[in-house]
Design a protein around this motif. Structure first.
Motif, mmCIF file in Angstrom:
data_model
loop_
_atom_site.group_PDB
_atom_site.id
_atom_site.type_symbol
_atom_site.label_atom_id
_atom_site.label_comp_id
_atom_site.label_asym_id
_atom_site.label_seq_id
_atom_site.Cartn_x
_atom_site.Cartn_y
_atom_site.Cartn_z
ATOM 1 N N PRO A 217 -1.110 14.818 -5.299
ATOM 2 C CA PRO A 217 -1.377 16.250 -5.198
ATOM 3 C C PRO A 217 -2.817 16.559 -5.614
ATOM 4 O O PRO A 217 -3.319 15.998 -6.583
ATOM 5 C CB PRO A 217 -0.384 16.866 -6.198
ATOM 6 C CG PRO A 217 -0.128 15.784 -7.195
ATOM 7 C CD PRO A 217 -0.301 14.476 -6.486
ATOM 8 N N CYS B 18 0.050 19.730 -8.374
ATOM 9 C CA CYS B 18 1.474 19.396 -8.295
ATOM 10 C C CYS B 18 2.000 19.870 -6.942
ATOM 11 O O CYS B 18 1.696 20.982 -6.521
ATOM 12 C CB CYS B 18 2.240 20.074 -9.431
ATOM 13 S SG CYS B 18 4.031 19.858 -9.315
ATOM 14 N N HIS B 19 2.802 19.023 -6.282
ATOM 15 C CA HIS B 19 3.341 19.387 -4.964
ATOM 16 C C HIS B 19 4.307 20.558 -5.033
ATOM 17 O O HIS B 19 4.547 21.232 -4.044
ATOM 18 C CB HIS B 19 4.093 18.198 -4.354
ATOM 19 C CG HIS B 19 3.193 17.065 -3.960
ATOM 20 N ND1 HIS B 19 2.092 17.242 -3.153
ATOM 21 C CD2 HIS B 19 3.233 15.741 -4.273
ATOM 22 C CE1 HIS B 19 1.492 16.075 -2.969
ATOM 23 N NE2 HIS B 19 2.154 15.155 -3.641
ATOM 24 N N PHE B 20 4.909 20.776 -6.188
ATOM 25 C CA PHE B 20 5.999 21.764 -6.248
ATOM 26 C C PHE B 20 5.656 22.989 -7.091
ATOM 27 O O PHE B 20 6.534 23.649 -7.635
ATOM 28 C CB PHE B 20 7.273 21.096 -6.758
ATOM 29 C CG PHE B 20 7.729 20.006 -5.831
ATOM 30 C CD1 PHE B 20 8.344 20.332 -4.620
ATOM 31 C CD2 PHE B 20 7.514 18.673 -6.135
ATOM 32 C CE1 PHE B 20 8.737 19.334 -3.740
ATOM 33 C CE2 PHE B 20 7.907 17.678 -5.263
ATOM 34 C CZ PHE B 20 8.520 18.005 -4.055
ATOM 35 N N CYS C 218 1.347 10.804 -7.162
ATOM 36 C CA CYS C 218 0.995 11.581 -8.351
ATOM 37 C C CYS C 218 0.992 10.684 -9.580
ATOM 38 O O CYS C 218 1.988 10.008 -9.848
ATOM 39 C CB CYS C 218 2.017 12.704 -8.525
ATOM 40 S SG CYS C 218 1.775 13.627 -10.060
ATOM 41 N N CYS D 225 6.295 12.626 -4.272
ATOM 42 C CA CYS D 225 5.367 12.478 -5.398
ATOM 43 C C CYS D 225 4.871 11.045 -5.526
ATOM 44 O O CYS D 225 3.780 10.800 -6.025
ATOM 45 C CB CYS D 225 6.042 12.900 -6.698
ATOM 46 S SG CYS D 225 6.674 14.585 -6.650
ATOM 47 N N PHE E 195 1.469 11.348 -12.549
ATOM 48 C CA PHE E 195 2.478 11.746 -13.538
ATOM 49 C C PHE E 195 3.900 11.399 -13.084
ATOM 50 O O PHE E 195 4.852 11.482 -13.877
ATOM 51 C CB PHE E 195 2.337 13.247 -13.816
ATOM 52 C CG PHE E 195 3.148 13.733 -14.993
ATOM 53 C CD1 PHE E 195 3.044 13.123 -16.237
ATOM 54 C CD2 PHE E 195 4.023 14.802 -14.852
ATOM 55 C CE1 PHE E 195 3.782 13.571 -17.322
ATOM 56 C CE2 PHE E 195 4.774 15.263 -15.935
ATOM 57 C CZ PHE E 195 4.657 14.644 -17.173
ATOM 58 N N ALA E 196 4.058 10.994 -11.830
ATOM 59 C CA ALA E 196 5.400 10.776 -11.268
ATOM 60 C C ALA E 196 6.318 9.886 -12.126
ATOM 61 O O ALA E 196 7.495 10.213 -12.306
ATOM 62 C CB ALA E 196 5.295 10.252 -9.838
ATOM 63 N N GLU F 111 10.599 16.222 -12.801
ATOM 64 C CA GLU F 111 10.857 16.885 -11.517
ATOM 65 C C GLU F 111 10.396 16.081 -10.310
ATOM 66 O O GLU F 111 10.320 16.609 -9.208
ATOM 67 C CB GLU F 111 10.166 18.256 -11.517
ATOM 68 C CG GLU F 111 10.759 19.170 -12.576
ATOM 69 C CD GLU F 111 9.889 20.387 -12.819
ATOM 70 O OE1 GLU F 111 9.509 21.034 -11.830
ATOM 71 O OE2 GLU F 111 9.587 20.665 -13.994
ATOM 72 N N ALA F 112 10.046 14.811 -10.530
ATOM 73 C CA ALA F 112 9.475 14.019 -9.439
ATOM 74 C C ALA F 112 10.450 13.853 -8.278
ATOM 75 O O ALA F 112 11.642 13.676 -8.479
ATOM 76 C CB ALA F 112 9.049 12.654 -9.967
ATOM 77 N N HIS G 69 1.892 23.057 -14.530
ATOM 78 C CA HIS G 69 2.115 21.621 -14.318
ATOM 79 C C HIS G 69 3.183 21.082 -15.286
ATOM 80 O O HIS G 69 3.151 21.405 -16.474
ATOM 81 C CB HIS G 69 0.801 20.870 -14.515
ATOM 82 C CG HIS G 69 0.804 19.501 -13.924
ATOM 83 N ND1 HIS G 69 1.395 18.430 -14.562
ATOM 84 C CD2 HIS G 69 0.333 19.026 -12.747
ATOM 85 C CE1 HIS G 69 1.263 17.353 -13.801
ATOM 86 N NE2 HIS G 69 0.617 17.686 -12.692
ATOM 87 N N PRO G 70 4.099 20.255 -14.778
ATOM 88 C CA PRO G 70 5.130 19.693 -15.663
ATOM 89 C C PRO G 70 4.550 18.959 -16.879
ATOM 90 O O PRO G 70 5.155 18.976 -17.954
ATOM 91 C CB PRO G 70 5.891 18.722 -14.750
ATOM 92 C CG PRO G 70 5.696 19.266 -13.378
ATOM 93 C CD PRO G 70 4.325 19.879 -13.367
ATOM 94 N N CYS H 17 7.598 12.214 -14.815
ATOM 95 C CA CYS H 17 7.835 13.627 -14.527
ATOM 96 C C CYS H 17 9.325 13.916 -14.326
ATOM 97 O O CYS H 17 9.981 13.273 -13.509
ATOM 98 C CB CYS H 17 7.070 14.033 -13.269
ATOM 99 S SG CYS H 17 7.291 15.777 -12.863
#
Ligand SMILES: Nc1ncnc2c1ncn2[C@@H]1O[C@H](COP(=O)(O)OP(=O)(O)O)[C@@H](O)[C@H]1O
Ligand code: SF4
Ligand SMILES: [Mg+2]
Length: 327
Positions: free
Chosen positions: A311, A324-326, A293, A306, A295-296, A301-302, A255-256, A299
């Motif tokens: 997720p 996490c979606h990714f 999410c 997200c 954390f978006a 990497e959002a 997870h990021p 994040c």
């Protein structure tokens, strides 16, 4: 990958869909909101394991730990301890369960009565629950002091005559007097000098190994959790975002948020120096519902998705869960 967090083998404690909300704001003016301190948590603590729970201050760790012991009342969800549905228990049934599940606090001073000698403090639960006959109490107290690395002469001392580390040892001895099967240790070394932290952690580890205790070990400090936990759950804004064996979380975090947390922990081995990831923005407010999410907003990497869909905590490899979606 199949399986959910809750169907872990050999579970002693299973938490499913747990939510603990606190009312926020004035209900006469404006909209009533809720502090979503625990916002849909699934996890298990296996028999004899230490599950570490990490996350920034305010993410809900204490509320989660207290909710599973019913020291705060959860709003929704289920907590199963050794086959018993804890949230449906009342009165005597709940008291009987509580003896099997204990908590160790960050600041032991508040829980130690200043007017009682250490011997009396440790003897109190033995008498209250009639764990040993009166003539065996002194010996049992001595045995408990030995287990936490203190000499018998401490029995006649008072809490204020002791250091922070010694007081935490006393609090642990008193908890052990009840012969619990499960302990929530809520930041048990965070208030102590770094020089005495390792001693307390080692006592907890020895007890856990020697007595087969299961433990939920809470800390905001991943370096402390790394030292003691078999598995680690990472919490962010009321949710578990990653859960796996400690080596996996530390060595190959998915997870990021875990990656950012880890990058802030000084590495013991300079060869594996981690690149520090700076998180933009403030820790999130726990008030109200989140879309997408949690954390978006921070994040690195959002993506668009997200901010639209949340997720779920899903298995990404055997025994390694992440939300996490990714990943
Ligand atoms: N009794 C309470 N009433 C209202 N809000 C609370 C209460 N206890 C905790 N909170 C709020 O819930 C959130 C999570 O708190 P806490 O569980 O103490 O987090 P942590 O232990 O991770 O620092 C925080 O925003 C905190 O202010
Ligand atoms: S779901 Fe999106 S915002 Fe959330 S952690 Fe994964 S990449 Fe970041
Ligand atoms: Mg806390």
């Amino acid at each position: 990958m199949s399986g959910t967090v809750a169907d872990s083998a050999n579970a002693l404690l299973t938490v499913s869909g747990l939510e603990t909300y606190f009312p926020f704001g004035n209900r006469w003016f404006g909209k009533r909101e809720w502090v979503r301190a625990v916002d849909g948590v699934d996890l298990t603590v296996r028999r004899g394991e230490v599950l570490g729970l990490v996350g920034e201050s305010g993410c809900g760790k204490t509320t989660l730990g207290r909710s599973v012991l019913r020291l705060v009342e959860p709003t929704r969800g289920a907590v199963d301890f050794d086959g018993v549905d804890l949230l449906s228990l009342k009165g005597r049934g709940l008291r009987a369960m509580r003896r099997r599940m204990q908590i160790i606090f960050q600041d032991p001073y508040k829980s130690l009565s200043p007017r009682m000698q250490i011997g009396q403090i440790i003897a109190e639960p033995l008498r209250l629950h009639r764990i040993v006959p009166e003539h065996e109490i002194e010996m049992r107290v001595q045995g408990l002091l030995t287990k936490v690395g203190l000499e018998p002469y401490f029995m006649s001392r008072y809490p204020h005559e002791m250091s922070g580390g010694q007081r935490q040892r006393i609090a642990i001895a008193r908890t052990l007097a009840l012969e619990p099967e499960f302990i929530v240790a809520d930041e048990p070394v965070s208030a102590l000098d770094v020089s005495v932290q390792a001693g307390i952690l080692n006592i907890l580890l020895e007890l856990q190994r020697g007595e087969g205790l299961a433990m939920l070990f809470i800390s905001h400090d991943l370096a402390v959790v790394e030292h003691i936990a078999d598995r680690v759950a990472v919490m962010y804004r009321g949710k578990i975002v990653e859960l796996a064996e400690t080596d996996r979380v530390i060595g190959s975090p998915l997870h990021p948020y875990t990656q950012a947390l880890l990058s802030a922990v000084p590495s013991i081995d300079p060869a594996t120096k981690r690149k520090r990831i700076r998180l933009p923005g403030e820790p999130p407010s726990p008030i109200g519902a989140v879309v997408g999410c949690p954390f978006a907003p921070r994040c690195p990497e959002a993506q668009g998705v997200c901010r639209e869909s949340a997720p779920a905590l899903e298995p990404k490899a055997a025994g390694h869960f992440a939300a996490c979606h990714f990943r």
